[in-house]
Design a protein around this motif. Structure first.
Motif, mmCIF file in Angstrom:
data_model
loop_
_atom_site.group_PDB
_atom_site.id
_atom_site.type_symbol
_atom_site.label_atom_id
_atom_site.label_comp_id
_atom_site.label_asym_id
_atom_site.label_seq_id
_atom_site.Cartn_x
_atom_site.Cartn_y
_atom_site.Cartn_z
ATOM 1 N N VAL A 102 0.858 -1.185 0.000
ATOM 2 C CA VAL A 102 0.000 0.000 0.000
ATOM 3 C C VAL A 102 0.895 1.237 0.000
ATOM 4 C CG1 VAL A 102 -1.867 -1.198 1.217
ATOM 5 C CG2 VAL A 102 -0.122 0.035 2.538
ATOM 6 N N ASN A 103 0.297 2.419 -0.194
ATOM 7 C CA ASN A 103 1.119 3.627 -0.193
ATOM 8 C C ASN A 103 1.482 4.033 1.238
ATOM 9 O OD1 ASN A 103 -0.957 5.448 0.900
ATOM 10 N ND2 ASN A 103 -1.930 5.299 -1.101
ATOM 11 N N ARG A 104 2.430 4.955 1.361
ATOM 12 C CA ARG A 104 2.963 5.326 2.671
ATOM 13 C C ARG A 104 1.892 5.930 3.576
ATOM 14 N NH1 ARG A 104 4.695 9.667 5.233
ATOM 15 N NH2 ARG A 104 4.338 10.997 3.428
ATOM 16 N N LYS A 105 1.007 6.747 3.014
ATOM 17 C CA LYS A 105 -0.042 7.371 3.818
ATOM 18 C C LYS A 105 -0.974 6.323 4.412
ATOM 19 C CE LYS A 105 -0.157 11.948 1.648
ATOM 20 N NZ LYS A 105 -1.007 12.946 0.939
ATOM 21 N N THR A 106 -1.279 5.301 3.621
ATOM 22 C CA THR A 106 -2.129 4.219 4.127
ATOM 23 C C THR A 106 -1.416 3.459 5.233
ATOM 24 O OG1 THR A 106 -3.235 3.982 1.982
ATOM 25 C CG2 THR A 106 -3.389 2.120 3.502
ATOM 26 N N GLY A 107 -0.118 3.193 5.035
ATOM 27 C CA GLY A 107 0.657 2.514 6.063
ATOM 28 C C GLY A 107 0.691 3.303 7.359
ATOM 29 N N TRP A 108 0.853 4.627 7.262
ATOM 30 C CA TRP A 108 0.872 5.494 8.438
ATOM 31 C C TRP A 108 -0.489 5.487 9.123
ATOM 32 C CZ3 TRP A 108 -1.609 9.935 10.133
ATOM 33 C CH2 TRP A 108 -0.987 10.633 11.199
ATOM 34 N N TYR A 109 -1.563 5.533 8.333
ATOM 35 C CA TYR A 109 -2.916 5.518 8.884
ATOM 36 C C TYR A 109 -3.168 4.219 9.652
ATOM 37 C CZ TYR A 109 -8.010 5.064 8.981
ATOM 38 O OH TYR A 109 -9.315 4.860 9.379
ATOM 39 N N LEU A 110 -2.772 3.098 9.074
ATOM 40 C CA LEU A 110 -2.946 1.810 9.738
ATOM 41 C C LEU A 110 -2.213 1.801 11.077
ATOM 42 C CD1 LEU A 110 -2.450 -0.654 6.742
ATOM 43 C CD2 LEU A 110 -4.573 -0.252 7.972
ATOM 44 N N GLN A 111 -0.975 2.276 11.072
ATOM 45 C CA GLN A 111 -0.191 2.305 12.307
ATOM 46 C C GLN A 111 -0.871 3.129 13.395
ATOM 47 O OE1 GLN A 111 3.750 3.691 11.105
ATOM 48 N NE2 GLN A 111 4.575 1.694 11.621
ATOM 49 N N MET A 112 -1.338 4.317 13.049
ATOM 50 C CA MET A 112 -1.927 5.194 14.040
ATOM 51 C C MET A 112 -3.213 4.615 14.604
ATOM 52 S SD MET A 112 0.332 7.482 14.315
ATOM 53 C CE MET A 112 -0.488 8.656 15.393
ATOM 54 N N ARG A 113 -4.029 3.961 13.764
ATOM 55 C CA ARG A 113 -5.271 3.351 14.240
ATOM 56 C C ARG A 113 -4.970 2.163 15.154
ATOM 57 N NH1 ARG A 113 -9.464 6.231 14.363
ATOM 58 N NH2 ARG A 113 -10.855 4.450 14.106
ATOM 59 N N ILE A 114 -3.970 1.379 14.794
ATOM 60 C CA ILE A 114 -3.614 0.219 15.611
ATOM 61 C C ILE A 114 -3.043 0.673 16.945
ATOM 62 C CG2 ILE A 114 -2.046 -1.760 15.765
ATOM 63 C CD1 ILE A 114 -2.422 -2.024 12.664
ATOM 64 N N ARG A 115 -2.225 1.728 16.929
ATOM 65 C CA ARG A 115 -1.674 2.244 18.184
ATOM 66 C C ARG A 115 -2.783 2.772 19.092
ATOM 67 N NH1 ARG A 115 2.677 4.990 14.728
ATOM 68 N NH2 ARG A 115 4.389 3.482 14.766
ATOM 69 N N LYS A 116 -3.818 3.341 18.506
ATOM 70 C CA LYS A 116 -4.943 3.819 19.305
ATOM 71 C C LYS A 116 -5.577 2.667 20.071
ATOM 72 C CE LYS A 116 -9.295 6.387 19.051
ATOM 73 N NZ LYS A 116 -10.262 7.075 18.161
#
Length: 298
Positions: A102-116
């Motif tokens: 996936v693109n970097r923005k999607t990867g960052w979004y996934l990380q932030m949601r999982i960290r939440k």
């Protein structure tokens, strides 16, 4: 030991297996409408949604979770969770995006949601026994400040000192137990003492260095062991802060090695990830624990 990538793929090969797993966790396979709490519903044809007979709205098990409204298949979400949990020193958004395609923005979004979802919450039991307490500072080196920033300092005759522009973090570690990390505006007694009182049992023995912000804690807790590191007093029998100092080393290796730099705005979310991993370090079912937190929507 966490569930590895192959195990994740074998256990959750498609969307149906992911949905079935979440429905079992959240509803015990008895669907409940998240809008009116009615358990009277019917499965919509060829979808994963249910039609409520109470309020006549449709819903799925994803409503209210970090997966709600996602356009990515759950197989990628579950794989992302497995990758993050298996990365001891963290995983950059760029690397995660490459691993998932996936693109970097999607990867960052996934990380932030999982960290939440990794946030431990405030309803945990108080720390007991010996509790090590220490503070650290996260941020860039003075030599890495921009040319414009350095010039502004010189123009205003401001000296760039040790911890200036670094973000203070307070850490509380229950010996052989859990850890709590909290970003604070200033490493002062007025900011860190309320965190300590809210986290540690009054019957605990706390161990700190001689930092002035910890003064007066002996009046609150059963025992306060103070190590004078200015006089090279790093331990007194079983009383030391070696455990949390070792954790700081691991944390900073992860931050500077994987993420390179983190803004103060998002630092707490990164700390939540390291906290969750540490607190469940001996749990072979850590993947299931995290998914269960995601599915346990109130």
């Amino acid at each position: 030991m966490e569930m590895n990538i192959i195990e994740t793929i074998n256990r959750f090969p498609d969307q149906s297996s992911c949905i079935a797993y979440l429905e079992g966790l959240r509803w015990q396979n008895e669907p409940e409408c998240p809008y009116c709490k009615s358990k009277r519903s019917s499965k919509r044809h060829e979808t994963y949604r249910h039609q409520c007979h109470g309020c006549n709205r449709s819903y799925s098990v994803l409503v209210g979770t970090i997966f709600e409204s996602t356009k990515l298949p759950l197989t990628q979400w579950f794989l992302a969770i497995s990758l993050i949990l298996n990365a001891k020193k963290g995983l950059s958004a760029r690397q995660l995006s490459r691993d998932l395609g996936v693109n970097r923005k999607t990867g960052w979004y996934l990380q932030m949601r999982i960290r939440k979802a990794m946030q431990e919450g405030e309803d945990v039991s108080l720390f007991k026994g010996i509790v090590e307490i220490d503070e650290t500072y996260i941020g860039g080196k003075k030599a890495n400040h921009s040319k414009k920033k350095r010039q502004a300092r010189r123009d205003n005759k401001l000296q760039i000192t040790g911890y200036q522009d670094k973000q203070p973090v307070i850490g509380l570690l229950e010996r052989d137990g859990r850890i709590r990390l909290q970003v604070v505006d200033k490493a002062h007694g007025v900011t860190i003492k309320p965190i300590i009182e809210k986290t540690v049992s009054k019957d605990a023995t706390i161990v700190t260095d001689g930092f002035g912000g910890y003064a007066g804690l002996s009046k609150i807790f059963r025992e306060h062991q103070v190590l004078n590191k200015d006089k090279e007093q790093y331990a007194r029998g079983k009383y030391h802060t070696n455990t949390i100092e070792g954790f700081w080393t691991l944390l900073k290796r992860g931050i500077y090695g994987q993420y390179h730099k983190i803004s103060a705005r998002y630092l707490q979310s990164y700390l939540d990830e390291f906290t969750f991993k540490y607190n469940h370090r001996d749990n072979r079912l850590i993947f299931d624990v995290l998914i269960n937190k995601i599915a346990a929507v109130t």
